[in-house]
Motif scaffolding. Structure first.
Motif, mmCIF file in Angstrom:
data_model
loop_
_atom_site.group_PDB
_atom_site.id
_atom_site.type_symbol
_atom_site.label_atom_id
_atom_site.label_comp_id
_atom_site.label_asym_id
_atom_site.label_seq_id
_atom_site.Cartn_x
_atom_site.Cartn_y
_atom_site.Cartn_z
ATOM 1 N N PHE A 83 14.632 43.719 29.456
ATOM 2 C CA PHE A 83 15.663 42.891 31.158
ATOM 3 C C PHE A 83 15.435 41.945 31.343
ATOM 4 O O PHE A 83 16.815 41.349 31.459
ATOM 5 C CB PHE A 83 14.944 43.970 32.002
ATOM 6 N N HIS A 84 14.033 41.047 31.068
ATOM 7 C CA HIS A 84 14.554 39.856 31.904
ATOM 8 C C HIS A 84 14.193 38.946 31.297
ATOM 9 O O HIS A 84 14.862 37.751 31.692
ATOM 10 C CB HIS A 84 12.672 39.774 32.461
ATOM 11 N N THR A 85 13.967 38.729 30.450
ATOM 12 C CA THR A 85 14.902 38.293 28.596
ATOM 13 C C THR A 85 16.419 38.204 28.659
ATOM 14 O O THR A 85 17.078 37.196 28.919
ATOM 15 C CB THR A 85 14.657 39.170 27.029
ATOM 16 N N ALA A 86 17.030 39.193 28.915
ATOM 17 C CA ALA A 86 18.261 39.161 29.376
ATOM 18 C C ALA A 86 18.716 37.720 30.589
ATOM 19 O O ALA A 86 19.655 37.434 30.699
ATOM 20 C CB ALA A 86 18.936 40.540 29.116
ATOM 21 N N LEU A 87 17.911 38.290 31.469
ATOM 22 C CA LEU A 87 18.282 38.101 32.745
ATOM 23 C C LEU A 87 17.985 36.184 32.886
ATOM 24 O O LEU A 87 18.640 35.692 33.539
ATOM 25 C CB LEU A 87 17.485 38.629 34.366
ATOM 26 N N ALA A 88 16.710 35.908 32.033
ATOM 27 C CA ALA A 88 16.663 34.516 32.320
ATOM 28 C C ALA A 88 17.415 33.823 31.092
ATOM 29 O O ALA A 88 17.866 32.820 31.397
ATOM 30 C CB ALA A 88 14.542 34.900 31.593
ATOM 31 N N LEU A 89 17.995 34.528 29.611
ATOM 32 C CA LEU A 89 19.390 33.899 29.180
ATOM 33 C C LEU A 89 20.090 33.353 30.017
ATOM 34 O O LEU A 89 20.874 32.583 30.425
ATOM 35 C CB LEU A 89 19.305 34.360 28.084
ATOM 36 N N LYS A 90 20.624 34.678 31.104
ATOM 37 C CA LYS A 90 21.711 34.591 31.358
ATOM 38 C C LYS A 90 21.841 33.758 32.874
ATOM 39 O O LYS A 90 22.987 32.405 32.769
ATOM 40 C CB LYS A 90 22.803 35.991 32.392
ATOM 41 N N GLU A 91 20.631 33.229 33.287
ATOM 42 C CA GLU A 91 20.451 32.598 34.032
ATOM 43 C C GLU A 91 20.025 31.137 33.680
ATOM 44 O O GLU A 91 19.927 30.086 34.457
ATOM 45 C CB GLU A 91 19.213 32.956 34.307
ATOM 46 N N GLY A 92 20.425 30.720 32.024
ATOM 47 C CA GLY A 92 20.462 29.158 31.692
ATOM 48 C C GLY A 92 19.213 28.935 30.853
ATOM 49 O O GLY A 92 18.624 27.505 30.821
ATOM 50 N N VAL A 93 17.573 30.162 31.838
ATOM 51 C CA VAL A 93 16.503 29.702 30.411
ATOM 52 C C VAL A 93 16.701 29.605 28.919
ATOM 53 O O VAL A 93 17.090 30.449 28.380
ATOM 54 C CB VAL A 93 15.563 30.613 31.063
ATOM 55 N N HIS A 94 16.554 28.406 29.038
ATOM 56 C CA HIS A 94 16.172 27.821 27.488
ATOM 57 C C HIS A 94 16.374 29.058 25.911
ATOM 58 O O HIS A 94 14.669 29.443 26.422
ATOM 59 C CB HIS A 94 15.939 26.411 27.243
ATOM 60 N N PRO A 95 16.303 29.658 25.257
ATOM 61 C CA PRO A 95 16.374 30.556 24.328
ATOM 62 C C PRO A 95 14.425 29.801 24.017
ATOM 63 O O PRO A 95 13.800 31.113 23.393
ATOM 64 C CB PRO A 95 16.950 30.684 23.336
ATOM 65 N N ALA A 96 14.890 29.222 23.255
ATOM 66 C CA ALA A 96 13.329 29.033 23.267
ATOM 67 C C ALA A 96 12.499 28.551 23.950
ATOM 68 O O ALA A 96 11.124 28.945 23.431
ATOM 69 C CB ALA A 96 13.395 27.056 22.577
ATOM 70 N N ASP A 97 12.565 28.927 25.020
ATOM 71 C CA ASP A 97 11.572 29.311 25.986
ATOM 72 C C ASP A 97 11.260 30.363 25.935
ATOM 73 O O ASP A 97 10.618 30.820 26.786
ATOM 74 C CB ASP A 97 11.835 28.009 27.063
ATOM 75 N N VAL A 98 12.545 31.196 26.414
ATOM 76 C CA VAL A 98 12.657 32.835 26.366
ATOM 77 C C VAL A 98 11.812 33.087 25.223
ATOM 78 O O VAL A 98 10.414 34.043 25.549
ATOM 79 C CB VAL A 98 13.664 33.475 26.454
ATOM 80 N N ASP A 99 11.918 32.603 24.076
ATOM 81 C CA ASP A 99 11.248 32.801 22.725
ATOM 82 C C ASP A 99 9.654 32.828 22.452
ATOM 83 O O ASP A 99 8.541 33.544 23.111
ATOM 84 C CB ASP A 99 11.114 32.326 21.760
ATOM 85 N N ALA A 100 9.119 31.448 23.549
ATOM 86 C CA ALA A 100 8.148 30.952 23.758
ATOM 87 C C ALA A 100 6.880 32.642 24.815
ATOM 88 O O ALA A 100 6.203 32.385 24.620
ATOM 89 C CB ALA A 100 7.567 29.684 24.530
ATOM 90 N N ILE A 101 7.892 32.642 25.716
ATOM 91 C CA ILE A 101 7.210 33.381 27.157
ATOM 92 C C ILE A 101 6.967 34.460 25.901
ATOM 93 O O ILE A 101 6.141 34.993 26.068
ATOM 94 C CB ILE A 101 7.771 33.209 28.121
ATOM 95 N N ARG A 102 7.647 35.137 24.932
ATOM 96 C CA ARG A 102 7.799 36.707 24.873
ATOM 97 C C ARG A 102 7.004 36.852 23.809
ATOM 98 O O ARG A 102 5.868 37.497 23.770
ATOM 99 C CB ARG A 102 9.343 36.960 24.291
ATOM 100 N N GLN A 103 6.524 35.677 22.980
ATOM 101 C CA GLN A 103 5.257 35.383 22.093
ATOM 102 C C GLN A 103 3.830 34.904 23.271
ATOM 103 O O GLN A 103 2.445 34.877 22.316
ATOM 104 C CB GLN A 103 5.588 34.523 21.724
ATOM 105 N N GLY A 104 3.345 35.061 24.332
ATOM 106 C CA GLY A 104 2.897 35.038 25.479
ATOM 107 C C GLY A 104 2.408 33.520 25.369
ATOM 108 O O GLY A 104 1.195 33.067 25.407
#
Length: 187
Positions: A83-104
């Motif tokens: 859910f928050h991956t989708a919202l972060a991307l929608k809010e403009g968080v860079h996909p590489a930053d989202v991926d980093a967070i998802r990887q810990g």
């Protein structure tokens, strides 16, 4: 194992319905985790009060989503990660930053990295921050009051993360592209 229904506006207890309506307006749907929360008017009403205040803080929506996504990953809570991956991307968080967070790992963006590190430290250390944790956050351009705001975001997400981990709501179709599975076994 208990089964928890995903309530709709029609099936939810009357005291939960105003919150479900509010979430429907905010997201265009009633998130399944909120549908499970609705079984307890106490829980869902406590959640919405904190949710509203978090989203009215001095933190921007991309910053809030960074903290929420970090919390979901740190708490190994699968529905909120998607859910928050989708919202972060929608809010403009860079996909590489989202991926980093998802990887810990920390995002490359300095401010988002400071937020993510603080959120993770709050959870991992059960709120017992080291002076160095606070100093790194301040050095990234934040202030002491914003440490307290991050605590509010962590508290709000704890409600969602714990509810999701206990009730295991199904993931909505629109979030399936962001499915995530915890890397460690919970004991």
């Amino acid at each position: 194992m208990l089964s928890y229904p995903v309530h709709t506006f029609e099936s939810a207890p009357a005291q939960s319905r105003p919150v479900l309506q509010q979430l429907q307006q905010a997201f265009g749907l009633i998130p399944n985790v909120a549908g499970t929360m609705a079984a307890s008017p106490v829980l869902i009403n406590a959640f919405i009060g904190l949710f509203e205040r978090v989203h009215a803080s001095s933190l921007t929506e991309p910053q809030i989503q960074t903290v929420l996504l970090t919390n979901a990953v740190t708490n190994a809570s699968e529905w909120p990660v998607a859910f928050h991956t989708a919202l972060a991307l929608k809010e403009g968080v860079h996909p590489a930053d989202v991926d980093a967070i998802r990887q810990g790992v920390l995002p490359m963006d300095v401010e988002l990295a400071a937020l993510s590190a603080l959120a993770r430290a709050l959870i991992d250390k059960r709120g017992r921050l080291a002076e160095s944790d606070e100093r790194r956050f301040i050095e990234a351009g934040f202030d002491a009051a914003q440490i307290l705001e991050v605590i509010a975001v962590v508290a709000a997400s704890a409600i969602t993360n714990y509810t999701s981990s206990v009730t295991r709501p199904p993931l909505e179709t629109q979030f399936e592209a962001f499915v995530w599975h915890a890397q460690t076994e919970i004991r």
